[in-house]
Design a protein around this motif. Structure first.
Motif, PDB file in Angstrom:
ATOM      1  N   UNK A  31       0.745  -1.064   0.267  1.00 15.74           N
ATOM      2  CA  UNK A  31       0.019  -0.013   0.072  1.00 15.74           C
ATOM      3  C   UNK A  31       0.780   1.454  -0.182  1.00 15.74           C
ATOM      4  N   UNK A  32       2.197   1.162   0.562  1.00 12.11           N
ATOM      5  CA  UNK A  32       3.027   2.601   0.468  1.00 12.11           C
ATOM      6  C   UNK A  32       3.410   2.878  -0.961  1.00 12.11           C
ATOM      7  N   UNK A  33       3.339   1.825  -1.849  1.00 13.02           N
ATOM      8  CA  UNK A  33       3.617   2.242  -3.006  1.00 13.02           C
ATOM      9  C   UNK A  33       2.587   2.681  -3.963  1.00 13.02           C
ATOM     10  N   UNK A  34       1.356   2.726  -3.378  1.00 15.15           N
ATOM     11  CA  UNK A  34       0.220   3.040  -4.316  1.00 15.15           C
ATOM     12  C   UNK A  34       0.365   4.519  -4.987  1.00 15.15           C
ATOM     13  N   UNK A  35       0.181   4.700  -6.289  1.00 14.48           N
ATOM     14  CA  UNK A  35       0.608   6.069  -6.876  1.00 14.48           C
ATOM     15  C   UNK A  35      -0.088   7.186  -6.304  1.00 14.48           C
ATOM     16  N   UNK A  36       0.452   8.304  -5.965  1.00 15.70           N
ATOM     17  CA  UNK A  36      -0.247   9.413  -5.381  1.00 15.70           C
ATOM     18  C   UNK A  36      -1.364  10.043  -6.277  1.00 15.70           C
ATOM     19  N   UNK A  37      -1.188   9.631  -7.636  1.00 17.39           N
ATOM     20  CA  UNK A  37      -2.216  10.133  -8.567  1.00 17.39           C
ATOM     21  C   UNK A  37      -3.270   9.344  -8.842  1.00 17.39           C
ATOM     22  N   UNK A  38      -3.271   8.045  -8.124  1.00  9.19           N
ATOM     23  CA  UNK A  38      -4.495   6.937  -8.436  1.00  9.19           C
ATOM     24  C   UNK A  38      -5.890   7.587  -8.355  1.00  9.19           C
ATOM     25  N   UNK A  39      -6.662   7.207  -9.081  1.00  7.15           N
ATOM     26  CA  UNK A  39      -7.965   7.564  -9.363  1.00  7.15           C
ATOM     27  C   UNK A  39      -8.985   6.440  -8.335  1.00  7.15           C
ATOM     28  N   UNK A  40      -9.345   7.250  -7.352  1.00  4.36           N
ATOM     29  CA  UNK A  40     -10.407   6.350  -6.341  1.00  4.36           C
ATOM     30  C   UNK A  40     -11.787   6.647  -6.500  1.00  4.36           C
ATOM     31  N   UNK A  41     -12.311   5.425  -6.296  1.00  6.69           N
ATOM     32  CA  UNK A  41     -13.867   5.675  -6.287  1.00  6.69           C
ATOM     33  C   UNK A  41     -14.372   4.782  -4.806  1.00  6.69           C
ATOM     34  N   UNK A  42     -15.573   5.312  -4.524  1.00  6.87           N
ATOM     35  CA  UNK A  42     -16.227   4.858  -3.311  1.00  6.87           C
ATOM     36  C   UNK A  42     -16.723   3.325  -3.490  1.00  6.87           C
ATOM     37  N   UNK A  43     -16.141   2.345  -2.668  1.00  7.74           N
ATOM     38  CA  UNK A  43     -16.651   0.869  -3.250  1.00  7.74           C
ATOM     39  C   UNK A  43     -17.732   0.562  -2.279  1.00  7.74           C
ATOM     40  N   UNK A  44     -18.402  -0.665  -2.736  1.00  5.85           N
ATOM     41  CA  UNK A  44     -19.484  -1.052  -2.017  1.00  5.85           C
ATOM     42  C   UNK A  44     -19.089  -2.258  -1.491  1.00  5.85           C
ATOM     43  N   UNK A  45     -19.447  -2.218  -0.188  1.00  3.76           N
ATOM     44  CA  UNK A  45     -18.789  -3.603   0.807  1.00  3.76           C
ATOM     45  C   UNK A  45     -20.011  -3.836   1.660  1.00  3.76           C
ATOM     46  N   UNK A  46     -20.450  -4.985   1.594  1.00  2.54           N
ATOM     47  CA  UNK A  46     -20.210  -6.180   0.555  1.00  2.54           C
ATOM     48  C   UNK A  46     -20.315  -5.741  -0.806  1.00  2.54           C
ATOM     49  N   UNK A  47     -19.731  -6.465  -1.489  1.00  2.00           N
ATOM     50  CA  UNK A  47     -20.208  -6.051  -3.025  1.00  2.00           C
ATOM     51  C   UNK A  47     -18.863  -6.266  -3.779  1.00  2.00           C
ATOM     52  N   UNK A  48     -18.913  -6.198  -5.013  1.00  4.29           N
ATOM     53  CA  UNK A  48     -17.854  -6.308  -6.220  1.00  4.29           C
ATOM     54  C   UNK A  48     -17.419  -5.283  -6.859  1.00  4.29           C
ATOM     55  N   UNK A  49     -16.189  -5.148  -7.603  1.00  2.47           N
ATOM     56  CA  UNK A  49     -15.740  -4.090  -8.443  1.00  2.47           C
ATOM     57  C   UNK A  49     -17.017  -3.754  -9.268  1.00  2.47           C
ATOM     58  N   UNK A  50     -17.711  -4.706 -10.124  1.00  4.19           N
ATOM     59  CA  UNK A  50     -18.659  -4.532 -11.098  1.00  4.19           C
ATOM     60  C   UNK A  50     -19.681  -3.815 -10.389  1.00  4.19           C
ATOM     61  N   UNK A  51     -19.949  -3.703  -9.185  1.00  8.68           N
ATOM     62  CA  UNK A  51     -21.166  -3.034  -8.638  1.00  8.68           C
ATOM     63  C   UNK A  51     -21.206  -1.571  -8.435  1.00  8.68           C
ATOM     64  N   UNK A  52     -19.759  -1.023  -8.931  1.00  7.04           N
ATOM     65  CA  UNK A  52     -19.564   0.315  -8.797  1.00  7.04           C
ATOM     66  C   UNK A  52     -18.954   0.747 -10.076  1.00  7.04           C
ATOM     67  N   UNK A  53     -18.230  -0.178 -10.922  1.00  7.02           N
ATOM     68  CA  UNK A  53     -17.363   0.202 -11.873  1.00  7.02           C
ATOM     69  C   UNK A  53     -17.651  -1.076 -13.033  1.00  7.02           C
ATOM     70  N   UNK A  54     -17.942  -0.451 -14.301  1.00  3.22           N
ATOM     71  CA  UNK A  54     -18.061  -1.597 -15.587  1.00  3.22           C
ATOM     72  C   UNK A  54     -16.689  -1.598 -16.181  1.00  3.22           C
ATOM     73  N   UNK A  55     -15.810  -2.567 -15.675  1.00  2.00           N
ATOM     74  CA  UNK A  55     -14.626  -2.774 -16.347  1.00  2.00           C
ATOM     75  C   UNK A  55     -14.312  -4.035 -17.113  1.00  2.00           C
TER      76      UNK A  55
END
Length: 806
Positions: A31-55
């Motif tokens: 986690x310390x290596x995560x890029x500072x310019x990463x694009x973050x979205x609010x996740x749904x937990x419990x849930x999946x990536x697809x429940x907030x992003x269509x990738x």
């Protein structure tokens, strides 16, 4: 059953905001290596990536979930992940704390925080990267998926098997994540068994120091010996038994574990015996030593993207299943284990569950690491279902043995140690008394696993293999754990909402994307449905579609109704050798003409009503026995006897013909009887026009099962004659009357015989639809949902003219 946590225990993640981002596969490993310019979205937990992003590329990248929580300083905490899909690394305060390799195994982490704020990060590794690793090949190739490396993964086929439609595979924190102070009481498990009329309750738990331990079950209280480990069994005299709702009351007992005067854990249990008797080729399911005809279907997650719904929505889904008279759900090995609320509700509502282990068509590895993962997976399942009377059968997977059989693998090379040796031994220890079958389907007499008349079958003779409807009788199916798969169109209003109009049916890419198709096949299940339209109604579905897309779909709906009715009339008849039948599936995963008898929004499709009419605990129906005429079958699944009569009325083209005939009948509890129509009439009448001595005399016959007070407790209508003739007008009418705050009684009448009458109304749940009416007959159905007067129409398959609801 599911154990409730200690009252007052704070979940420090209850209001947590989880943030989600992706990184190229393998590029960021801490986690310390995560890029500072990463694009973050609010996740749904419990849930999946697809429940907030269509990738579309979600399996090609790594995914990161991060959050923080304010906690009490100085306490020892337990961080619990109930499920992560799939390969993950977990950091607490930037310290690597755990790794997971299975989406079906929970992960628990104990730690003492260094301050009042805790940071949590989870990296979920790219599935594509894992599948690129060189690993041993299986003895056969799965026809379900293209990526054969999935045999090594403990993850779902949902989103990876094309037959389930255009869905994204689950990636993410798909089950709840909680953070509690470590409890002094943990590892609580309660099991329930029956010994004669008495119930045995076994409780196991790990405790801290305690001077008083009391187990309460119903009205009984038991003082248990003190100690750090509890493993005690107590007896409840003369217990009430749990029954599937079709056969009795699903009695449950509330229990609690009191430690030093505080209720530290609680739940509900039920007492019942379950046997799956397998002799020669036959299969009989018995609950509490009573034969139960299991009817229902294969369950799919109500939200196939998030894979989690709230308890209220689950209750709505399951109450609809119960109201339809269905008493069994199968959780299929291609999908996922269900959430704890599902199990609690099934027990409460009296719905049995057939649970597959999550294997399907692949050759499971047998290395120690894989076996250990499966062992922990089953231990987790056992914790969820311990003491839950809804669990009726466990199967080693879906088509896991059938796949090599169909590929021609010699029998001596098909042995699967996990299914045939390891899992049975685990279940004996974890879930004693629960029947186990090695796979669904599977033979029991030594025949090939493809033989539908031997053991557990997947029966698609009527369906994918285009056999005539009469095949359901000659196939001699003993127990169909899957059956009757068709591309079933949703109702007209649903099609309009999903696709704009019926004109997309049969050809548009959006429509076809939802139509099930076996991987690699040159046909789909809409072709199957069209075949039966042609065979049953004598029309060319493609020509009908060119002229009238709405009528084309109505023919398709009616054809599936006919297939479902014909099959279940035989399977539930008194002399049937079938012990149960589960349709594939109960619900659609995506909008369109899927396998489901409910659409993707949970609304009934046409064959849902056909199955419901034949699944009622007290039911009467006809079976056409050719030259032997029509046979009336009466079934009483309940614990109460019925004394009364079978009342029969014959109808010609313009209305009733002759007198109503009656025959006394007595049905004992949990029993069935059959009697020829000729016997009730007292004379040969060739009602079904099998002998064809001259012109057809009768257009319909109606039978009613009435009790001693003359109350109709069940009825059925059978139409006779040419199925391809459409009239301009059969004289339909429909009148609605308000009978409750949000309830209307709709009386539907017809001047002439009306085939497959559809009640087409918005904003209301309809108690019955897609039924037949004899000439001059009427039927009253219930509409619930709105106090405003219903608007819509009723229509019949054999009538051009519709009737507006008045």
């Amino acid at each position: 059953m599911t154990v409730s946590r200690t009252p007052g225990s704070t979940d420090y993640l209850a209001d947590a905001s989880w943030q989600l981002t992706s990184t190229p596969a393998g590029e960021c490993l801490h986690p310390k290596d995560l890029p500072t310019d990463a694009s973050w979205v609010t996740a749904q937990v419990p849930g999946t990536v697809a429940s907030v992003l269509d990738r579309p590329d979600q399996d090609a990248v790594d995914w990161w979930y991060v959050t923080t929580a304010e906690v009490a300083e100085g306490a020892t905490l337990t961080l619990m992940f109930d499920g992560i899909a799939t390969h993950s690394t977990i950091w607490v305060d930037d310290v690597e704390s755990a790794r997971t390799q299975s989406m079906f195994v929970p992960e628990s982490i104990e730690f003492s925080p260094g301050g009042s704020t805790v940071s949590i990060a989870v990296r979920i590794a790219s599935m594509d990267s894992h599948l690129k690793k060189r690993r041993p090949r299986g003895r056969w190739r799965s026809s379900l998926v293209a990526q054969q490396g999935l045999r090594h993964e403990r993850t779902t086929m949902l989103g990876r098997a094309p037959v389930y439609g255009p869905l994204r595979a689950p990636v993410g924190l798909w089950r709840p994540v909680t953070l509690h102070e470590k409890s002094s009481v943990h590892g609580v498990r309660v099991d329930a068994t029956v010994d004669g009329r008495d119930g045995q309750v076994r409780i196991r738990a790990e405790l801290g120091a305690a001077s008083s331990i009391v187990l309460r079950v119903g009205e009984s209280a038991f003082v248990l010996p003190s100690g750090p480990l509890i493993d005690e069994t107590v007896t409840i005299a003369d217990v009430g038994l749990w029954w599937p709702h079709t056969h009795g009351e699903p009695v449950l007992y509330r229990w609690s574990l009191d430690v030093d005067g505080h209720a530290e854990a609680s739940g509900r249990i039920g007492f019942r015996t379950t046997q799956l008797e397998r002799r020669e080729s036959s299969v009989t399911l018995e609950i509490n030593h009573i034969r139960v005809f299991a009817r229902g279907g294969c369950w799919v997650p109500p939200d196939p993207t998030r894979l989690w719904v709230d308890a209220d929505r689950l209750r709505t889904e399951l109450e609809r299943i119960r109201a339809a008279g269905l008493n069994m759900i199968r959780v299929v090995g291609t999908l996922v284990y269900e959430q704890p609320e599902f199990w609690s509700l099934c027990a409460e509502l009296g719905i049995m569950v057939w649970q597959d282990v999550m294997f399907a068509t692949t050759d499971p590895p047998e290395d120690a690491e894989f076996v250990d993962s499966v062992t922990r997976e089953l231990a987790s399942l056992a914790e969820t279902v311990a003491g839950n009377p809804a669990l009726a059968v466990v199967s080693g997977g879906s088509e896991t043995q059938q796949q090599p059989t169909m590929l021609g693998v010699p029998a001596e090379d098909q042995h699967i140690r996990l299914l045939q040796n390891i899992i049975p031994d685990l279940l004996v220890a974890e879930l004693p008394g629960v029947p186990y079958v090695t796979s669904s389907p599977s033979s029991i007499s030594g025949e090939l696993h493809t033989h539908v008349g031997d053991g557990i079958a997947h029966y698609f003779g009527v369906g994918g293999y285009l056999r005539p409807l009469s095949d359901v009788r000659t196939a001699r199916v003993r127990f169909a754990a899957e059956c009757l798969a068709f591309a079933v169109p949703p109702e007209r209003r649903a099609v309009d909402k999903m696709f704009g109009s019926a004109n997309v049916a049969g050809h548009h890419p959006d429509w076809k994307a939802a139509v099930p198709r076996d991987r690699g096949s040159s046909w789909d299940f809409e072709d199957v449905r069209d075949h039966y339209v042609r065979e049953i109604f004598g029309v060319d579905p493609h020509l009908v579609r060119r002229d009238d897309a709405e009528l084309y779909l109505d023919y398709g709906r009616a054809a599936v109704c006919e297939a479902v009715s014909t099959s279940f009339q035989h399977w539930r008849s008194k002399d049937s050798e079938c012990g149960g039948a589960l349709v594939l599936t109960l619900r659609d995963l995506v909008p369109g003409a899927g396998w489901g008898l409910l659409d993707s929004n949970g609304a009934p499709k046409a064959p849902w009503y056909s199955l419901a009419r034949l699944s009622r605990p007290i039911s009467v129906f006809f079976v056409d026995d050719g030259l032997d005429g029509l046979t009336v079958h009466a079934v009483d699944d309940t614990a109460q006897p019925i004394r009364g009569a079978l009342r029969v009325a014959l109808y010609g083209a313009f209305g009733p013909v002759g007198d109503i005939c009656e025959l006394p009948i007595e049905l004992g509890p949990h029993s069935a009887e059959s009697v020829s129509l000729d016997r009730i009439l007292g004379a040969f009448a060739d009602v079904n026009h099998a002998y064809r001595f001259g012109a057809q005399t009768y257009a319909a016959v109606v039978v009613e099962l009435v009790d001693e007070e003359g109350t109709v407790v069940a009825d059925a209508t059978h139409l006779i004659g040419d199925r391809s003739v459409r009239q301009n007008d059969v004289g339909l009418s429909a009148d609605a009357e308000l009978v409750g705050p949000r309830e209307w009684a709709l009386t539907v009448s017809s001047r002439w015989a009306a085939e497959y009458v559809c009640v087409d109304v918005d904003r209301f749940d309809v108690s019955d639809s897609w039924f037949h009416l004899a000439p001059g007959a009427s039927r009253t159905v219930t509409l619930t949902g709105d106090k405003a007067k219903p608007s819509g129409h009723v229509r019949a398959l054999n009538s051009i003219k519709r009737a507006q609801i008045g």
